[in-house]
Design a protein around this motif. Structure first.
Motif, short mmCIF file in Angstrom:
data_model
loop_
_atom_site.label_atom_id
_atom_site.label_comp_id
_atom_site.label_asym_id
_atom_site.label_seq_id
_atom_site.Cartn_x
_atom_site.Cartn_y
_atom_site.Cartn_z
N PRO A 530 0.83 -1.22 0.00
CA PRO A 530 0.00 0.00 0.00
C PRO A 530 0.86 1.27 0.00
N MET A 531 0.35 2.32 -0.65
CA MET A 531 1.03 3.62 -0.64
C MET A 531 0.54 4.44 0.56
N GLU A 532 1.44 5.20 1.14
CA GLU A 532 1.09 6.09 2.24
C GLU A 532 1.29 7.51 1.77
N ILE A 533 0.35 8.38 2.09
CA ILE A 533 0.47 9.78 1.67
C ILE A 533 0.60 10.68 2.89
N GLY A 534 1.64 11.52 2.89
CA GLY A 534 1.79 12.50 3.97
C GLY A 534 1.05 13.76 3.56
N LEU A 535 0.09 14.19 4.37
CA LEU A 535 -0.72 15.38 4.04
C LEU A 535 -0.52 16.46 5.08
N GLY A 536 -0.40 17.70 4.61
CA GLY A 536 -0.23 18.81 5.55
C GLY A 536 -0.82 20.08 4.98
N ARG A 537 -1.21 21.01 5.83
CA ARG A 537 -1.75 22.29 5.37
C ARG A 537 -1.17 23.42 6.20
N GLY A 538 -1.16 24.61 5.63
CA GLY A 538 -0.59 25.74 6.39
C GLY A 538 -0.64 27.03 5.61
N ASN A 539 -0.09 28.08 6.22
CA ASN A 539 -0.10 29.41 5.59
C ASN A 539 1.06 29.59 4.63
N ASN A 540 1.94 28.59 4.56
CA ASN A 540 3.00 28.59 3.54
C ASN A 540 3.41 27.15 3.30
N TRP A 541 4.27 26.96 2.30
CA TRP A 541 4.64 25.60 1.89
C TRP A 541 5.41 24.87 2.99
N LEU A 542 6.24 25.60 3.74
CA LEU A 542 7.01 24.96 4.81
C LEU A 542 6.08 24.42 5.89
N GLU A 543 5.09 25.23 6.27
CA GLU A 543 4.11 24.82 7.29
C GLU A 543 3.35 23.58 6.84
N ALA A 544 3.05 23.53 5.55
CA ALA A 544 2.22 22.44 5.01
C ALA A 544 3.02 21.17 4.80
N HIS A 545 4.33 21.31 4.66
CA HIS A 545 5.15 20.14 4.27
C HIS A 545 5.27 19.15 5.43
#
Length: 545
Positions: A530-545
């Motif tokens: 199975p594939m695992e996906i890391g998901l993130g959100r934020g006010n900029n790309w660093l925060e979301a990564h």
């Protein structure tokens, strides 16, 4: 043998009137459009309110799949396939200071150039199409690469917003950090010198400080002071780690922090990269102006750059989705190794799992140093790493590295079996394939030259894995994009970097988008693991990564 050229006036309003007449043709979903690098044409037509639709045949993409490692530009293809040399663009308009605007060239010359361009592209299609069929590349071309050019055209058009203020602050910080590192280097060296000069640097490190007894030299007789040399010295000699630090600050400042604001479009205030489908032989995308694939991730200062990538407005957030350990999961799936597959299915830390087996300790007694070594082996194996390579990466003796690799293959015998089989098959057919049939030719796999053969063998192991990872994210991008269009979402897919997709997610849609992106990425290509996906959100790309 026959082509038509419609001249378009400079006046925008008149130009639009003429282009409008062709809209019905370009937007007809039942007509196949043949072209060379059609993504470019999509962009130009879009500026005039025309959205290219329907099936396409892109001669550049077709040739890329047939022979990924050679040139794909039309002039070269015309010479190779048609034994014909077309009028080059520089012949038409001139070069350098003498280059003229195409509007100032005699209309008859422009007509000949443009008509020949169309005719040659059509003739190339007639030559390339049978080869695509012969090598079973039709599905990959028409269901992956060509539809992807539509997706990339949309992503490039959307662009990404940059926080210029944050970059300005970062630029000053990097300037100060560079000066600090420089001062420290001068103190250790006992004198001032030009750190940017390999000649002066080599003399300080190896003549004055005598860091190593027999330093390597370049072809010109200078001491070699590349990153690989300094990285090896960095653990024992502070000056080497300081020079690497200094270089990093300089590179970040010039390549990204000071360069990004100059790339911001005056029209919409965003940066629009140019995605290139035909550069990397593995199938991965590359990008240009800016090169998003090279934004550093390993160092803290490098990661800071991602802070400057921000949502388009206050109604949006950045959403990041990336495949976790995709290449290791593909390796586990291809080799059919039960132990690795089981670890991934149970969600066990794969590096700790490897360390436990290789160093013969229970999982809960794996120390961080063991895990670090296991991680290097896990990723190194995919690239056909040798005991010498592993010893360099881990700064351990070659014999210890050899023992670790041997222990690895004892614990994961099917991985070794897979690698041997791949090389054996590659020797017979001189190419390897990804899960979707993307080929990588290995013309040196049977050479008597040890170095060249070794390089080809490492490629034979790695290309199907790296290429299948590229296949997978491309399929995911097409599926996500089609779904977003169908649902008429306000959110936009804005970047692709290696195994990661980045979105400008409208706050009202972010939960739905997160769920669906996760689903599409996991199911792009079904594998045993199975594939695992890391998901993130934020006010900029660093925060979301």
């Amino acid at each position: 043998g026959e082509a038509f050229y419609v001249t378009i006036p400079e006046d925008q309003k008149e130009a639009r009137t003429i282009v409008e007449e062709f809209k019905v043709l370009f937007e007809n979903e039942k007509t196949t459009k043949i072209g060379q690098n059609l993504k470019y044409d999509m962009q130009i037509l879009r500026n005039y309110g025309v959205m290219l639709k329907g099936a396409i045949f892109d001669t550049m993409l077709a040739h890329y799949l047939i022979d990924p490692e050679t040139a794909h530009n039309m002039d070269v293809l015309a010479e190779n396939y048609l034994n014909y040399t077309p009028i080059s663009f520089s012949e038409l308009v001139g070069k350098g200071k003498k280059e003229k605007n195409i509007r100032d060239i005699d209309l008859n010359l422009v007509k000949d150039y443009a008509c020949e361009d169309a005719d040659i592209t059509f003739q190339l299609m007639e030559k390339l199409e049978p080869e695509i069929k012969e090598f079973n590349l039709g599905k990959l071309l028409h269901e992956v690469e060509e539809p992807l050019s539509y997706v990339l055209a949309d992503m490039e058009y959307e662009g990404v917003k940059i926080d210029e203020q944050a970059l300005s602050v970062m630029s000053k910080e990097l300037e100060q950090e560079s000066l600090r590192a420089q001062t420290e280097i001068f103190e250790i060296a006992g004198q001032e010198f030009n750190i940017g000069s390999p000649k002066q640097l080599g003399e300080i490190l190896f003549d004055k400080l005598k860091l190593i007894e027999d330093p390597k030299k370049t072809k010109t007789g200078q001491y070699a002071t590349g990153e690989d040399i300094l990285s090896r010295l960095a653990n024992e000699h502070e000056i080497a780690s300081k020079i690497l630090e200094f270089r990093e600050y300089q590179k970040l400042k010039s390549t990204y922090v000071d360069a990004l604001p100059k790339m911001v479009s005056k029209i919409d205030g965003r940066v629009h990269t140019d995605y290139r489908q035909t550069i990397a032989a593995t199938g991965r995308l590359s990008s240009n102006n800016p090169n998003l694939q090279n934004i550093p991730i390993r160092t803290e200062k490098g990661r800071e750059i991602r802070k400057a990538f921000i949502p388009r407005s206050e109604e949006y957030e950045i959403l990041s989705a990336d495949y976790s350990q995709i290449e290791l999961r593909i390796m586990a799936s291809f080799s059919g190794d039960e132990s690795m597959t089981q670890a991934f299915k149970e969600g066990v830390d794969i590096h700790a799992n490897t360390a436990s087996k290789v160093f013969k300790v229970p999982l809960d007694q794996v120390e961080s140093a063991m895990r670090r070594k296991a991680k290097e082996v896990n990723f190194g194996i995919i690239y056909g790493i040798s005991a010498f390579g592993l010893s360099q990466n881990l700064n351990i003796s070659r014999s210890e590295a050899g023992e670790i690799i041997e222990a690895y293959f004892t614990e994961f015998p099917k991985v070794k079996g897979y690698m041997d089989d791949v090389i054996e098959k590659a020797r017979k057919q001189e190419y390897v394939e990804t899960i979707l049939g993307r080929r990588r030719y290995l013309r040196n796999i049977n050479t008597k030259n040890f170095t060249m053969r070794g390089f080809a063998e490492r490629n034979a192991i790695n290309a199907p894995i790296q290429g299948s990872a590229a296949d997978m994210i491309k399929v995911a991008m097409i599926n996500v994009h089609n779904w977003m269009k169908q649902e008429k979402l306000k959110s936009k897919m804005i970047m692709q970097v290696h195994d990661e997709l980045v979105f400008d997610a409208h706050k009202s849609e972010i939960d739905l988008l997160t769920t669906k992106v996760d689903e599409f990425m996991k199911t792009a290509i079904q594998l045993e693991v199975p594939m695992e996906i890391g998901l993130g959100r934020g006010n900029n790309w660093l925060e979301a990564h």
